[in-house]
Design an enzyme around this catalytic site. Structure first.
Site, short mmCIF file in Angstrom:
data_model
loop_
_atom_site.label_atom_id
_atom_site.label_comp_id
_atom_site.label_asym_id
_atom_site.label_seq_id
_atom_site.Cartn_x
_atom_site.Cartn_y
_atom_site.Cartn_z
N ASP A 162 36.30 53.15 41.12
CA ASP A 162 35.67 52.04 41.81
C ASP A 162 34.87 52.58 43.00
OD1 ASP A 162 35.48 49.13 42.54
OD2 ASP A 162 37.29 49.03 41.31
N ASP A 177 31.58 47.84 43.01
CA ASP A 177 32.08 46.57 43.53
C ASP A 177 30.92 45.73 44.07
OD1 ASP A 177 34.39 44.93 44.24
OD2 ASP A 177 33.84 45.34 46.31
N HIS A 211 41.60 42.08 37.81
CA HIS A 211 42.53 41.95 38.94
C HIS A 211 42.18 40.75 39.82
CE1 HIS A 211 39.03 43.95 40.40
NE2 HIS A 211 39.43 43.81 41.65
N ASP A 212 41.06 40.08 39.52
CA ASP A 212 40.65 38.92 40.33
C ASP A 212 40.86 37.60 39.59
OD1 ASP A 212 39.70 40.55 42.41
OD2 ASP A 212 37.67 40.65 41.57
N GLU A 270 29.44 45.25 39.22
CA GLU A 270 29.91 43.86 39.30
C GLU A 270 28.77 42.99 39.83
OE1 GLU A 270 33.63 41.31 41.15
OE2 GLU A 270 32.82 42.98 42.28
O1 TEU Z 1 35.36 40.94 44.01
C1 TEU Z 1 34.22 40.22 44.35
C2 TEU Z 1 34.37 38.79 44.45
O2 TEU Z 1 33.42 38.14 44.80
C3 TEU Z 1 35.68 38.22 44.09
O3 TEU Z 1 36.56 38.45 45.14
C4 TEU Z 1 35.55 36.78 43.83
O4 TEU Z 1 35.01 36.13 44.95
C5 TEU Z 1 36.91 36.24 43.56
O5 TEU Z 1 37.52 36.98 42.56
C6 TEU Z 1 36.82 34.81 43.13
O6 TEU Z 1 36.20 34.72 41.91
C7 TEU Z 1 35.40 42.28 44.33
C8 TEU Z 1 36.74 42.85 43.95
O7 TEU Z 1 36.88 42.79 42.55
C9 TEU Z 1 37.81 42.12 44.68
O8 TEU Z 1 39.09 42.53 44.30
C10 TEU Z 1 37.60 42.37 46.16
O9 TEU Z 1 38.51 41.59 46.89
C11 TEU Z 1 36.18 42.00 46.59
O10 TEU Z 1 35.19 42.51 45.71
C12 TEU Z 1 35.87 42.60 47.94
O11 TEU Z 1 35.69 43.97 47.85
#
Ligand code: TEU
Length: 570
Positions: free
Chosen positions: A112, A214, A351-352, A285
């Site tokens: 990442d 990211d 993971h989100d 992403e």
């Molecule tokens: O996620 C980006 C992001 O926009 C997500 O947090 C999204 O808003 C959330 O899942 C709701 O849909 C990335 C990473 O994958 C996440 O784990 C981090 O928290 C975020 O960036 C900040 O770096």
């Protein structure tokens, strides 16, 4: 995949030229995969211990979420040092050992890269905040308050509140898309770009096969930092609703067209490290879901000359209702906007996101895995989804995720719980008597790798059969996609390559279905055990929540012409 006598010891065995098109990427959340030192948190040595499992499963690459030194407020997405390993996860030597061993197992490794922000504990930010005249001041965004003392603009953070926090000492606000402890880097400063590209070089030199970037499209913002307009479709998206954040159309705090030349520069850097058969890739992403015609903007990240991101991540399938027509429409739309020669990618979770088995149901999740592993595009499989792992209700007083602290309904802890390896103490994730960092699922004694390995009806057995079918059938890996008009509740398509023709029929419903096929076939893989190898005449019977992959004979279709398959009569 071809095996090659010229494979070097430091490269994965048996690479193919477009490993990232044909291979399957498995996402490992390092905190939750395998604890090797008994502190209840997964680590790099633990992942290394489980490489044999991943190789036997049949995936081709792993993507590791951040393992860098970090205060862990956002579990590693708040990076303090981009070129080291947090002691919680091990050392750089552990990383090198993991990488070498992964390559020896034939697995590529993606890591990442977190370009949009650092931790507020990063030395760059400490320096920047130390005074208005710091040489690092302009590495971040600093602005005076508006005359009434309020933040410089209206940008809302997905983690709640404003994207601006007032730094009392200097009297200026700094920008943070996410948590206040995650200040945004100013990529318009060439020194920032130089330093961050050096980070990529650092890991490329160590031999990584690429990066998951990211929030790749957040890094360049409107130079005038204009207010975001209201979001006219707020609350209507099937994607999870983030409250105040989603009331804005995020036109100015992300997705600036200047992202494109930046990713062309990053692509050139990756290409300079790529050798024949060993592309170093960028999996970026891209979040644009509330933008009008967002798929068009998403597709632009491949680059007009396919010279930007190899794979701009696409989470379309994650937000959909479990309905055949919704999935067909979404897949067809992705296919329609792809630039010529670009390659799709697909994910059911991360993971989100709430786990697929929780979102749609256990039996349905098996059909979804069949979909993921048989559509055209690079599948990204989230750890544990091959077992049908489910979200774990984490009590409010044990919540760890900053999102969850804001609103328990948004917490991402439930999908990040420890991998379920066996029915021993702590499911084999960490030793007996140690408390894992997040609670294990209650069902871990029944849902785990050891149990499912011997059960032909398990999600794990199905995943393995599907991955093995991908290995032996090129049409599944790189064939064309041709949707078929099927009866309601069924999503069906052909994957074709030269003489090979695989028909995929997925029953999304709770009731049995009969389909009239364009030709006779042989079942390669069914979600129901015991049907593999079955010869099928023109009528295919699908039980409720059953999907089938069939090898079909010569059909009368030609590419691009939809072949209707009717419901069988009687
Ligand atoms: O996620 C980006 C992001 O926009 C997500 O947090 C999204 O808003 C959330 O899942 C709701 O849909 C990335 C990473 O994958 C996440 O784990 C981090 O928290 C975020 O960036 C900040 O770096």
């Amino acid at each position: 995949m071809l095996s090659s006598a010229t494979t070097r010891a430091d490269e994965p065995r048996g690479h193919a030229e477009s490993w990232w098109r044909e291979g399957v990427i498995y996402q490992v959340y390092p905190r939750s995969f395998q604890d090797s030192d008994g502190d209840g948190v997964g680590d790099l040595a633990g992942i290394q211990k489980r490489l044999g499992y991943l190789a036997r499963l049949g995936v081709d690459a792993i993507w590791l979420n951040p393992f860098y030194p970090s205060p862990m407020l956002d579990f590693g997405y708040d990076v303090c040092d981009h070129a080291d390993v947090d002691p919680l996860f091990g050392t750089l030597a552990d990383f090198d050992a993991l990488l070498a061993d992964a390559h020896a197992h034939g697995l590529r490794v993606l890591i990442d890269f977190v370009p949009n922000h650092t931790s507020s504990e990063h030395s760059w930010f400490r320096d920047a905040r130390s005074s208005r005249t710091s040489s690092k001041r302009d590495w971040y965004f600093w602005r005076d308050p508006r005359p009434d003392g309020s933040p410089p603009n209206n940008w809302a953070s997905p983690f709640g509140g404003s994207q601006w926090t007032l730094d009392e000492r200097s009297g200026q606000y700094y920008l943070h898309t996410f948590h206040p402890e995650q200040p945004d880097l100013n990529w318009r400063n060439p020194d920032v770009e130089r330093a961050m590209l050096d980070v990529l070089r650092f890991w490329l030199e160590r031999g990584v096969d690429g990066f998951r970037i990211d929030v790749a499209n957040f890094v360049l913002k409107d130079p005038q930092l204009r207010d975001n307009p209201p979001n006219p479709t707020a609350g209507t998206s099937s994607y999870k609703y983030l409250g105040h954040y989603d009331t804005q159309l995020h036109l100015h705090d992300k997705g600036h067209p200047d992202c494109h030349p930046l990713y062309r520069r990053i692509r050139r850097l990756l290409d300079s490290y790529s050798r024949d058969g060993s592309d170093r890739i960028a999996l970026g992403e891209i979040h644009l879901y509330e933008w009008p015609e967002w798929t068009r903007h998403w597709a632009a990240y491949y680059g007009e000359q396919l010279d930007e991101l190899h794979l701009p991540l696409n989470f379309t399938l994650v937000g959909l209702r479990w309905q055949a027509d919704a999935f067909r429409a979404a897949v067809d739309e992705i296919e329609a906007v792809l630039p010529a020669g670009a390659w799709p990618n697909l994910a059911l979770g991360s993971h989100d996101e709430s786990r697929i088995a929780t979102r749609i149901g256990r039996e349905q999740a098996k059909v979804a895995i069949m979909l993921l592993l048989s559509l055209r595009g690079t599948p990204i499989l989230y750890y544990g989804d091959e077992l049908g792992m489910e979200d774990v209700a984490v009590p409010v007083d044990c919540a760890r995720d900053p999102f969850g602290l804001l609103d328990p309904a948004l917490g991402r802890d439930p999908e990040r719980t420890p991998m379920q390896w066996d029915d021993g103490p702590n499911a084999g994730f960490c030793p007996a008597g140690v408390q894992p960092w997040l609670p294990l699922a209650d069902n871990h004694a029944a849902v785990n790798v050891a149990r499912q390995r011997d059960d032909p009806d398990s999600p794990l057995a199905l995943t393995k059969r599907l991955l093995s079918a991908r290995r032996s059938i090129a049409a599944l890996r790189r064939g064309d996609y041709e949707p078929l008009d099927a009866p309601g509740g069924c999503f069906a398509y052909l994957r074709t390559l030269e003489g090979e023709r695989v028909l995929v029929a997925l029953n999304y419903r709770e009731e049995a279905l009969e389909l009239l096929l364009p030709d006779r076939g042989r079942i390669l893989v069914s979600c129901r055990p015991g049907r593999d190898g079955e010869l099928v005449g023109r009528t295919l019977h699908l039980q409720s929540n059953e999907g089938c992959l069939l090898e079909v004979g010569e059909s009368r279709t030609s590419k691009g012409v939809s072949t209707p398959i009717a419901a069988a009569e009687g």
